[in-house]
Enzyme design. Structure first.
Site, PDB file in Angstrom:
ATOM      1  CE  LYS A 100       2.317   8.115  14.219  1.00  0.00           C
ATOM      2  NZ  LYS A 100       1.310   8.168  15.090  1.00  0.00           N
ATOM      3  CD  GLN A 150      -0.291   5.238  16.819  1.00  0.00           C
ATOM      4  OE1 GLN A 150       0.717   6.165  16.545  1.00  0.00           O
ATOM      5  NE2 GLN A 150      -1.189   5.318  15.802  1.00  0.00           N
ATOM      6  CG  ASP A 167       0.062  12.454  18.579  1.00  0.00           C
ATOM      7  OD1 ASP A 167       0.465  12.675  17.228  1.00  0.00           O
ATOM      8  OD2 ASP A 167      -0.359  11.300  18.802  1.00  0.00           O
TER       9      ASP A 167
END
Ligand code: NDP
Length: 292
Positions: free
Chosen positions: A51, A95, A118
């Site tokens: 990412k 994450q 997200d």
């Protein structure tokens, strides 16, 4: 025909690069993403590094904030609040998975939905369900974009989704059954939504019979070889979300070699949904920055 996620993701990165270069040229601040990672899960570390690399490629500023596994839930919550209030950060992600002693739902729920790139906060999911402007989680956004770029219409078609997770199964089913009023910045204009969607899971009976009635099958089960040739009709579109490591190789949830000859379109693993997921995070970050 192969749905080439790697190629489409590269195309989208080029478009993002152009857009972010223009932001920079106009003297504005470039979008900034923060990625919080807890512990040393090797898969998570790889995802985070990918990412960061993808951000650098398009000109998004990205910072990694790493904590040891022992961090308390309270400290992590404080970090989330700090990032919510940091005016220089446009979006951030925590994450997953988090260590067992930290309640993931509590952490995700604390993220300001406008910075939730997200798309996993209850607020963003709820807004998506109601058809309000929202940030859509990366994998469903990527799948939708892939279908759009290949001009695969979903209107009136029967879509079978295998898997009911919060990050893939539920949101993609929701998006494809919606009236197509969920327009996203930067998303192609093809008509997406208006499908008739069936969601299957491990308690579903006679999965094969249901799949054989599908025009489009999206498999997100984490079970290698789950979708076999006898479960699909000729001309089906197959989106394989699964990522499984078998004998040192990455494979999806679809028996690719035998299903592909019957399919009109199919995603490979790797090189299908995976690259689309990462590029969707970049699109979400730009979207969050532009919305501020
Ligand atoms: P989860 O484990 O959260 O969910 C899996 C779902 O599949 C569950 O709903 C489960 O049913 C269902 N399922 C499992 N086995 C079967 C079966 N034999 N028949 C029918 N349904 C079944 O997984 P995720 O959604 O998080 O991920 C799914 C896969 O996608 C994984 O391989 C993951 O690595 C991959 N993935 C890939 C991404 C990408 O970018 N390419 C992004 C995210 C995930 P039940 O609810 O009854 O348990």
């Amino acid at each position: 025909m192969i749905l080439d996620g790697k190629k489409i993701a590269a195309e989208i990165r080029g478009e993002l690069r152009t857009e972010i270069d223009a932001i920079k040229a106009s003297g504005q601040r470039v979008p900034k993403l923060a990625i919080v990672i807890v512990g040393h899960n090797p898969a998570s570390e790889t995802y985070v590094n990918n990412k960061l690399k993808a951000c650098a490629e398009v000109g998004i500023e990205a910072v990694k904030i790493a904590y040891e596994t022992e961090i308390t839930e309270q400290t992590l919550l404080s970090e989330v609040h700090r990032l919510n209030n940091d005016g220089t950060i446009d979006g951030f992600i925590v994450q997953l998975p988090l260590p067992d002693h930290i309640n993931e739902t509590r952490i995700l729920s604390a993220i300001d939905y406008r910075k939730d790139v997200d798309g996993l906060t209850p607020e963003n999911v709820g807004r998506t369900v109601q058809g309000l402007p929202s940030i859509i989680s990366a994998t469903p956004r990527g799948i939708r974009e892939l279908l759009a770029r290949y001009q695969i219409q979903t209107e009136g078609r029967h879509v079978v989704v295998i898997g009911r997770s919060n990050i893939v199964g539920k949101p993609i089913a929701m998006l494809l059954m919606q009236r197509p009023y969920l327009s996203l910045p930067g998303m192609s204009a093809a008509s997406l939504g208006d499908a008739t969607v069936t969601i299957c899971h491990s308690k579903t009976q006679d999965l094969g019979a249901i799949c054989r009635t599908a025009d489009i099958i999206i498999v997100a089960a984490g079970s290698p070889g789950l979708l076999t040739a006898d479960m699909v009709k000729e001309g089906v579109v197959v989106i394989d979300v699964g990522i499984n490591r078998v004998d040192g190789h990455l494979v999806g949830d679809v028996d690719f070699d035998n299903v592909a000859p019957k399919a009109a379109y199919i995603t490979p693993v790797p090189g299908g949904v995976g690259p689309m997921t990462i590029v969707s995070l970049l699109q979400n970050t730009l979207q969050a920055a532009l919305n501020r």
